[in-house]
Motif scaffolding. Structure first.
Motif, short mmCIF file in Angstrom:
data_model
loop_
_atom_site.label_atom_id
_atom_site.label_comp_id
_atom_site.label_asym_id
_atom_site.label_seq_id
_atom_site.Cartn_x
_atom_site.Cartn_y
_atom_site.Cartn_z
N CYS A 5 0.82 -1.25 -0.02
CA CYS A 5 -0.10 -0.10 -0.10
C CYS A 5 0.76 1.33 0.09
O CYS A 5 0.49 2.29 -0.66
N PRO A 6 2.11 1.26 0.72
CA PRO A 6 2.68 2.59 0.63
C PRO A 6 3.05 3.05 -0.63
O PRO A 6 3.23 4.23 -1.00
N ARG A 7 3.65 1.90 -1.45
CA ARG A 7 3.90 2.32 -2.95
C ARG A 7 2.82 2.88 -3.76
O ARG A 7 2.92 3.67 -4.32
N TRP A 8 1.59 2.44 -3.65
CA TRP A 8 0.38 2.88 -4.00
C TRP A 8 0.16 4.29 -4.00
O TRP A 8 -0.03 5.16 -4.63
N ILE A 9 0.31 4.57 -2.32
CA ILE A 9 0.14 5.95 -2.09
C ILE A 9 1.00 6.77 -2.50
O ILE A 9 0.76 7.89 -3.12
N ARG A 10 2.37 6.49 -2.53
CA ARG A 10 3.57 7.18 -3.14
C ARG A 10 3.15 7.51 -4.86
O ARG A 10 3.43 8.66 -5.05
N ARG A 11 2.76 6.69 -5.32
CA ARG A 11 2.50 7.06 -6.78
C ARG A 11 1.23 7.84 -6.87
O ARG A 11 1.08 8.59 -8.06
#
Lengths: 118, 176
Positions: B167-173
């Motif tokens: 999820c953190p990678r999704w949010i960063r994108r």
């Protein structure tokens, strides 16, 4: 017919999670664990009860093509979005206020926040 | 000007959502509602443009961000929500809890990213954001079940909070 079954299933899931949330409030030992049971389970339960409302409104709209049911669908969807945001924010606010006030997590295996904000 | 257009568009869209179904079929909206909504949205746009989009208003106009945000909420986030709800339901019934507060560096560079991550964590049952370190953007998360061994570690990676997706990678994108 299938829609009726779906409405009942959504209502059943939603109400069971809401019930579990209440049971959690009574069973859990301190304010933080109670917040988990209370705020989260009710959010998930309410998503499903709202889904039941949307399906019901959709069915009545198809039968009568009365515009107020479209209105009901959008209002319900908006309520779910608002609920998701306010629920997360208020749960955080309550937890932070409790911690600042000196309520320690009890029982607890670790408390890293204690170290920087005693 | 961009800030005004963004605020105007958002409030007009919200007004239209709230009044959908007011028109006579096949029209969704009656002409009175369309006109009144535009007037209200102009007033709101003038009054609230500095609050609503203070920094980087253009970033909010990028449709790819909106598509990603909707995909994130409907896909990975909803599945995490469902899995974690079943987990908490299991803990309510059995009473098997091991609560504690752990430190999680968020790894986000923008305020919106931190807010997004903190809200995602709080909305997922079993994890609750209690505090935030304003300088380092570290989050303090109360977990209802701290896996054994985790409590001895100084900091925990944000990815370990979520069970199935990054999820953190999704949010960063979405936010950067």
């Amino acid at each position: 017919m299938i829609l009726t079954v779906l409405i009942w299933v959504a209502l059943a899931i939603g109400l069971s999670f809401n019930t579990l949330g209440i049971v959690g409030i009574l069973r859990f030992p301190d304010i933080y664990t109670r917040l988990h049971a209370d705020t989260k389970c009710t959010t998930f339960g309410t998503i499903f009860t709202s889904l039941a409302v949307v399906l019901y409104a959709l069915r009545v709209y198809v039968q009568t093509s009365d515009g107020q049911y479209i209105s009901l669908i959008f209002h319900t969807l908006l309520a779910v979005v608002v609920l998701a945001f306010t629920n997360a924010t208020s749960a955080h606010a309550i937890a932070q206020a409790a911690h600042r006030r000196g309520h320690k997590p009890m029982p607890s295996v670790t408390d890293r926040l204690e170290e920087i904000r005693p | 000007m961009v800030a005004f257009v963004v605020t105007f568009g958002f409030s007009y869209a919200l007004y239209l959502v709230l009044t959908a179904g007011s028109g006579i079929a096949p029209w969704f909206w009656s002409s009175q509602e369309l006109l009144l909504g535009a007037i209200v949205a102009v007033v709101v746009g003038l009054a609230a443009r500095t609050f609503f989009s203070s920094s980087r208003p253009r970033a909010g106009l990028d449709p790819r961000r909106w598509v990603r945000a909707i995909a994130y909420v409907c896909g990975p986030f909803f599945l995490e929500l469902a899995r974690a709800n079943l987990d908490v339901a299991y803990r309510i019934i059995t009473g098997r809890i091991r609560p504690g507060i752990v430190r999680v560096p968020s790894g986000m560079s923008t305020d919106l990213g931190v807010l997004f991550l903190a809200n995602s964590i709080t909305l997922t049952p079993g994890t609750l954001t209690v505090g935030i370190d304003e300088d380092t953007h570290d989050l303090f998360i109360h977990m209802i079940y701290v896996p054994p061994g985790l409590e001895d570690r100084e900091a925990i990676d944000a990815r370990e909070i979520f069970a199935m997706f990054d999820c953190p990678r999704w949010i960063r994108r979405i936010t950067e």
